[in-house]
Design a protein around this motif. Structure first.
Motif, PDB file in Angstrom:
ATOM      1  N   PHE A 259       0.850  -1.196   0.000  1.00  0.00           N
ATOM      2  CA  PHE A 259       0.000   0.000   0.000  1.00  0.00           C
ATOM      3  C   PHE A 259       0.882   1.241   0.000  1.00  0.00           C
ATOM      4  O   PHE A 259       2.082   1.187   0.296  1.00  0.00           O
ATOM      5  CB  PHE A 259      -0.937   0.019   1.215  1.00  0.00           C
ATOM      6  CG  PHE A 259      -0.218   0.087   2.534  1.00  0.00           C
ATOM      7  CD1 PHE A 259       0.141   1.317   3.105  1.00  0.00           C
ATOM      8  CD2 PHE A 259       0.117  -1.080   3.219  1.00  0.00           C
ATOM      9  CE1 PHE A 259       0.808   1.374   4.316  1.00  0.00           C
ATOM     10  CE2 PHE A 259       0.792  -1.019   4.435  1.00  0.00           C
ATOM     11  CZ  PHE A 259       1.142   0.206   4.988  1.00  0.00           C
TER      12      PHE A 259
ATOM     13  N   LYS B 198      -3.789   3.406   0.583  1.00  0.00           N
ATOM     14  CA  LYS B 198      -4.482   2.786  -0.546  1.00  0.00           C
ATOM     15  C   LYS B 198      -3.619   1.648  -1.081  1.00  0.00           C
ATOM     16  O   LYS B 198      -2.401   1.807  -1.247  1.00  0.00           O
ATOM     17  CB  LYS B 198      -4.741   3.810  -1.652  1.00  0.00           C
ATOM     18  CG  LYS B 198      -5.730   3.329  -2.699  1.00  0.00           C
ATOM     19  CD  LYS B 198      -6.203   4.483  -3.579  1.00  0.00           C
ATOM     20  CE  LYS B 198      -7.327   4.030  -4.494  1.00  0.00           C
ATOM     21  NZ  LYS B 198      -7.846   5.155  -5.309  1.00  0.00           N
ATOM     22  N   LYS B 199      -4.258   0.512  -1.340  1.00  0.00           N
ATOM     23  CA  LYS B 199      -3.517  -0.637  -1.841  1.00  0.00           C
ATOM     24  C   LYS B 199      -2.948  -0.352  -3.231  1.00  0.00           C
ATOM     25  O   LYS B 199      -3.605   0.276  -4.064  1.00  0.00           O
ATOM     26  CB  LYS B 199      -4.420  -1.868  -1.918  1.00  0.00           C
ATOM     27  CG  LYS B 199      -4.734  -2.493  -0.565  1.00  0.00           C
ATOM     28  CD  LYS B 199      -5.519  -3.788  -0.763  1.00  0.00           C
ATOM     29  CE  LYS B 199      -5.763  -4.474   0.572  1.00  0.00           C
ATOM     30  NZ  LYS B 199      -6.505  -5.748   0.393  1.00  0.00           N
TER      31      LYS B 199
ATOM     32  N   SER C  63      -2.540  -2.506  -5.542  1.00  0.00           N
ATOM     33  CA  SER C  63      -3.370  -3.213  -6.523  1.00  0.00           C
ATOM     34  C   SER C  63      -4.578  -2.379  -6.930  1.00  0.00           C
ATOM     35  O   SER C  63      -4.976  -2.359  -8.102  1.00  0.00           O
ATOM     36  CB  SER C  63      -3.823  -4.562  -5.969  1.00  0.00           C
ATOM     37  OG  SER C  63      -4.546  -4.395  -4.762  1.00  0.00           O
ATOM     38  N   ASP C  64      -5.170  -1.646  -5.956  1.00  0.00           N
ATOM     39  CA  ASP C  64      -6.320  -0.783  -6.273  1.00  0.00           C
ATOM     40  C   ASP C  64      -5.889   0.406  -7.127  1.00  0.00           C
ATOM     41  O   ASP C  64      -6.621   0.831  -8.035  1.00  0.00           O
ATOM     42  CB  ASP C  64      -6.974  -0.288  -4.985  1.00  0.00           C
ATOM     43  CG  ASP C  64      -7.673  -1.409  -4.219  1.00  0.00           C
ATOM     44  OD1 ASP C  64      -7.986  -2.435  -4.858  1.00  0.00           O
ATOM     45  OD2 ASP C  64      -7.888  -1.255  -3.009  1.00  0.00           O
ATOM     46  N   ILE C  65      -4.716   0.940  -6.834  1.00  0.00           N
ATOM     47  CA  ILE C  65      -4.203   2.061  -7.633  1.00  0.00           C
ATOM     48  C   ILE C  65      -4.008   1.616  -9.083  1.00  0.00           C
ATOM     49  O   ILE C  65      -4.392   2.323 -10.025  1.00  0.00           O
ATOM     50  CB  ILE C  65      -2.871   2.582  -7.045  1.00  0.00           C
ATOM     51  CG1 ILE C  65      -3.101   3.162  -5.644  1.00  0.00           C
ATOM     52  CG2 ILE C  65      -2.251   3.632  -7.960  1.00  0.00           C
ATOM     53  CD1 ILE C  65      -1.818   3.520  -4.912  1.00  0.00           C
TER      54      ILE C  65
ATOM     55  N   THR D 231      -5.505  -0.797 -10.600  1.00  0.00           N
ATOM     56  CA  THR D 231      -6.820  -1.018 -11.205  1.00  0.00           C
ATOM     57  C   THR D 231      -7.425   0.305 -11.656  1.00  0.00           C
ATOM     58  O   THR D 231      -7.968   0.414 -12.764  1.00  0.00           O
ATOM     59  CB  THR D 231      -7.762  -1.714 -10.208  1.00  0.00           C
ATOM     60  OG1 THR D 231      -7.224  -2.994  -9.871  1.00  0.00           O
ATOM     61  CG2 THR D 231      -9.150  -1.894 -10.802  1.00  0.00           C
ATOM     62  N   ASN D 232      -7.335   1.332 -10.803  1.00  0.00           N
ATOM     63  CA  ASN D 232      -7.868   2.652 -11.162  1.00  0.00           C
ATOM     64  C   ASN D 232      -7.151   3.234 -12.379  1.00  0.00           C
ATOM     65  O   ASN D 232      -7.752   3.938 -13.194  1.00  0.00           O
ATOM     66  CB  ASN D 232      -7.747   3.614  -9.980  1.00  0.00           C
ATOM     67  CG  ASN D 232      -8.673   3.236  -8.827  1.00  0.00           C
ATOM     68  OD1 ASN D 232      -9.656   2.523  -9.030  1.00  0.00           O
ATOM     69  ND2 ASN D 232      -8.356   3.701  -7.624  1.00  0.00           N
TER      70      ASN D 232
END
Length: 421
Positions: A373, A381-382, A384-386, A388-389
């Motif tokens: 993160f 914020k992870k 992986s999420d960044i 993805t965004n």
């Protein structure tokens, strides 16, 4: 048979040719025609003979064709197949023969290899493929002129019937040897020849003309399909760094038949059947937005963000860790590099440079780990999420490198601007 010489003049005049001769009636007749018209065609003949060692007569036949070629001042190459195939002998032997013919053609600077397939061979092939399933082009049967690597395979007798070949052999006293294995029921082709074709000949006295018309129609149709397939591949498919990519929406504009042909062509090196391809198409057309499928040990399909990718590369991340103790240029995996100088970190893929404090060295570069993160002023914020965004492809994620401070906390994703202030 009267059209044979005209066709030979069109294809072979003033050329050096390699003729595959088994000593059976078909190839013996072909060789006789070529020898009798050698001056008219102005050709140089080279003969290739393969001894399969499957019959007692094989040695006798090999010796005969050597003597025959010597008497007619023809250069001959012979090969004896010593290995016994564990699987389909006929298919294995065919590949061995073609490799042998190609080797001779390259050594002799020959562009045309002549095979003695005739109209009945073509009918047998069409029936075999209809029974076992094939492509549209496959259903068309044997091609009169085809390519094998950088040489041509020419079959001058393809429109000639077996009866016409027998008649020629009788009229011109052509010596040949009968292969008794052609009568054995254990071979699929032989069963078709013995039990199916005679009934078809009774039903239609002009059977071979009908098959010839059928073959030509399918060849023309398959050419149209091939042109459309190649047009889509050239205009809509990107091949880069062993990755095949195309838009899912573009692919969906194709008819089911053409979609199968496109994918079958793209994946042909991997040995997929039409059934395999149809299963892959179902996944491409599925509503699920993300699919990662290892469809072969050396091939993975990734569907994401409206794109479809096929890659040879493994998607497993190779661990990497680098400690930066001082300013300088550092090498990274995949032929990348990063520069640390004057409190700026310059990485080619970044849009702008990353700031750092050289008094805070060392800092670290490493591969991504599960649960990574980045800390922001308002929380965390992870990684992986960044990604993805940012819509970073799964094909790119396994190459992602992270920049970490001296405490090991992730501060940036190399190649992507991440505002963690």
């Amino acid at each position: 048979m009267e059209n044979i010489i005209t066709n030979l003049k069109t294809q072979l005049k003033d050329k050096k040719v390699l003729v595959a001769v088994s000593t059976g009636i078909d190839s013996s007749v072909l060789l006789d025609i070529l020898i009798k018209n050698k001056e008219t065609l102005n050709i140089e003949i080279v003969v290739a003979h393969v001894n399969h060692q499957r019959r007692e007569e094989s040695e006798k036949e090999a010796e005969y064709i050597k003597e025959y070629c010597n008497e007619n001042n023809i250069k001959i190459y012979t090969k004896t197949l010593s290995k016994v195939s564990d699987g389909n002998f006929q298919e294995w032997a065919r590949k061995e023969r073609m490799a042998f013919f190609y080797e001779i053609a390259r050594a002799e600077n020959i562009k045309y290899v002549l095979l003695a397939h005739h109209a009945q061979d073509n009918l047998e092939t069409i029936l075999m493929r209809l029974i076992r399933s094939s492509s549209l082009k496959g259903y068309a049967g044997i091609e009169e002129l085809s390519r094998y690597k950088d040489i041509y395979i020419y079959r001058p007798l393809l429109r000639v019937t077996k009866d016409q070949i027998k008649e020629y052999a009788n009229n011109h006293n052509v010596r040949y040897f009968d292969d008794k294995s052609n009568e054995e029921d254990k071979y699929f082709r032989n069963r078709i020849r013995k039990y199916i074709i005679p009934s078809m000949e009774e039903e239609n006295p002009k059977l071979y003309q009908a098959i010839n018309d059928f073959s030509k129609t399918l060849i023309n149709a398959s050419q149209i399909i091939e042109d459309e397939t190649n047009k889509f591949i050239e205009n809509k498919v990107l091949v880069h760094n062993n990755i095949i990519s195309f838009s899912q929406n573009n692919f969906k504009t194709l008819s089911p038949f053409l979609a199968t042909e496109v994918l079958f062509t793209l994946l042909k090196p991997y040995g997929f059947s039409k059934e395999n391809v149809e299963e892959i198409i179902k996944q491409i057309n599925a509503s699920k937005p993300l699919i990662i499928n290892k469809i072969r040990p050396n091939l993975t399909m990734v569907k994401e963000y409206g794109m479809v990718h096929f890659t040879k590369e493994t998607l497993e991340t190779e661990p990497f860790f680098l400690e930066i103790k001082e300013e300088g240029v550092y090498k990274l995996p995949k032929n990348r590099e990063i520069v640390f100088k004057n409190n700026l970190c310059e990485f080619k893929a970044n849009k702008g440079n990353i700031c750092y404090n050289n008094k805070e060295l060392p800092i670290y570069i490493r591969t991504k780990r599960e649960g990574d993160f980045i800390r922001y002023s308002h929380g965390t914020k992870k990684v992986s999420d960044i990604l993805t965004n940012l819509k970073v492809s799964w094909l790119e994620r396994h190459d992602i490198l992270l920049l970490c401070n001296k405490d090991g906390e992730v501060t940036d994703i190399l190649g992507y601007r991440v505002n963690n202030k």
